[in-house]
Design a protein around this motif. Structure first.
Motif, PDB file in Angstrom:
ATOM      1  N   ILE A 213       0.855  -1.202   0.000  1.00 52.19           N
ATOM      2  CA  ILE A 213       0.000   0.000   0.000  1.00 52.19           C
ATOM      3  C   ILE A 213       0.886   1.247   0.000  1.00 52.19           C
ATOM      4  O   ILE A 213       0.651   2.210  -0.737  1.00 52.19           O
ATOM      5  N   GLN A 214       1.949   1.201   0.821  1.00 51.32           N
ATOM      6  CA  GLN A 214       2.853   2.356   0.941  1.00 51.32           C
ATOM      7  C   GLN A 214       3.557   2.652  -0.385  1.00 51.32           C
ATOM      8  O   GLN A 214       3.706   3.809  -0.774  1.00 51.32           O
ATOM      9  N   VAL A 215       3.973   1.599  -1.064  1.00 52.80           N
ATOM     10  CA  VAL A 215       4.654   1.775  -2.352  1.00 52.80           C
ATOM     11  C   VAL A 215       3.699   2.436  -3.353  1.00 52.80           C
ATOM     12  O   VAL A 215       4.078   3.370  -4.075  1.00 52.80           O
ATOM     13  N   LYS A 216       2.429   1.961  -3.360  1.00 54.69           N
ATOM     14  CA  LYS A 216       1.442   2.544  -4.281  1.00 54.69           C
ATOM     15  C   LYS A 216       1.225   4.018  -3.969  1.00 54.69           C
ATOM     16  O   LYS A 216       1.186   4.860  -4.867  1.00 54.69           O
ATOM     17  N   LYS A 217       1.073   4.344  -2.684  1.00 57.09           N
ATOM     18  CA  LYS A 217       0.841   5.740  -2.285  1.00 57.09           C
ATOM     19  C   LYS A 217       2.032   6.612  -2.693  1.00 57.09           C
ATOM     20  O   LYS A 217       1.849   7.723  -3.201  1.00 57.09           O
TER      21      LYS A 217
END
Ligand SMILES: [Zn+2]
Length: 274
Positions: A213-217
């Protein structure tokens, strides 16, 4: 010499000498620990905590005594070295030690077995030639580093600012000591040592999902309660999440409840209630 005496010396004398040496060493260590524990947590140190580390003063009372004990032991065991003209003072030692010990205060008898020394620079520093990350052709400026060999390096101006401001989610000292916990098994992979092995499965499950999720954000430039730097790798994700856990607990619990919960179980602390 009579061969019997030689055999007696080898089989009885040498073990006795070795055991005796170990016993004396253990005894000396114990005496030193007792001496440290017998000293009071000074009013000067207490004033430094109030001035520089407000997070610690919010800690529930039941943890406060353990924290003070751990700070005393930490300062007796770990050496500080000033670089770039920094003179090591009680302010520096207590401010750093208090935050390092805050990470471990929820778990009794938990300290930093690999940690040997802390190097303090006045402000942002370039990689030390001793650093595992050192690249002479491409020096980068850093605010902190943590080495698996037991060294933490901090830029004092950032470390102090991060300690005093407890709501911005940025705290380089908490960040680097989270790395030390991660590196306790010799590898910086975002997986610290757990008290119970069973905790690993839940940790891997949550961290894998939340890191994605963090990578996508970060890729899309979306707002996040966790700094985008956490998308660098799992180790940075753990360190960045630790900063938010202590400094933005309400937002972290609301936006990323699984991250909050897994860190609450790991640190055995619940900063949202402080
Ligand atoms: Zn980091």
């Amino acid at each position: 010499m009579n061969p019997t005496y030689i055999l007696l010396f080898v089989f009885l004398g040498i073990p006795a000498l070795l055991f005796g040496g170990q016993y004396l060493f253990a005894r000396r260590l114990r005496t030193k620990k007792e001496e440290v524990l017998a000293t009071d947590f000074s009013a000067t140190w207490d004033a430094i905590l109030h001035q520089n580390v407000p997070l610690v003063t919010k800690l529930p009372k039941r943890f406060r005594e353990r924290l003070e004990t751990n700070i005393k032991l930490f300062l007796a065991e770990v050496s500080f070295e000033g670089q770039g003209g920094v003179e090591i003072t009680d302010e520096i030692r207590v401010t750093v030690a208090a935050q390092a010990c805050l990470l471990t205060v929820g778990r009794e008898n938990k300290r930093y077995p690999r940690l040997n020394n802390i190097i303090i620079y006045p402000s942002a520093f370039t990689d030390s030639p001793r650093s595992p990350n050192f690249d002479p052709d491409n020096p980068t400026y850093r605010l902190g580093e943590s080495w698996t060999t037991g060294t933490v390096i901090l830029a004092w101006d950032s470390a102090k600012r991060g300690a005093v401001n407890i709501h911005d989610g940025h705290n380089v000292t908490l960040h680097e000591f989270a790395h030390q916990l991660d590196q306790e098994d010799g590898v910086a992979d975002g997986v610290p040592i757990f008290e119970h092995r069973s905790a690993f499965a839940a940790w891997a499950d949550v961290f894998t999902r939340e890191y994605d999720i963090q990578v996508k954000k970060a890729t899309k430039g979306h707002r996040s309660v966790l700094d985008h730097y956490g998308a660098t790798n799992y180790a940075e994700f753990f360190a960045v999440a630790t900063e938010a856990f202590f400094e933005k607990p309400k937002q972290l619990k609301r936006k990323r409840p699984e991250v909050y919960k897994i860190l609450k179980n790991y640190y055995r602390l619940d900063p949202i209630t402080w």
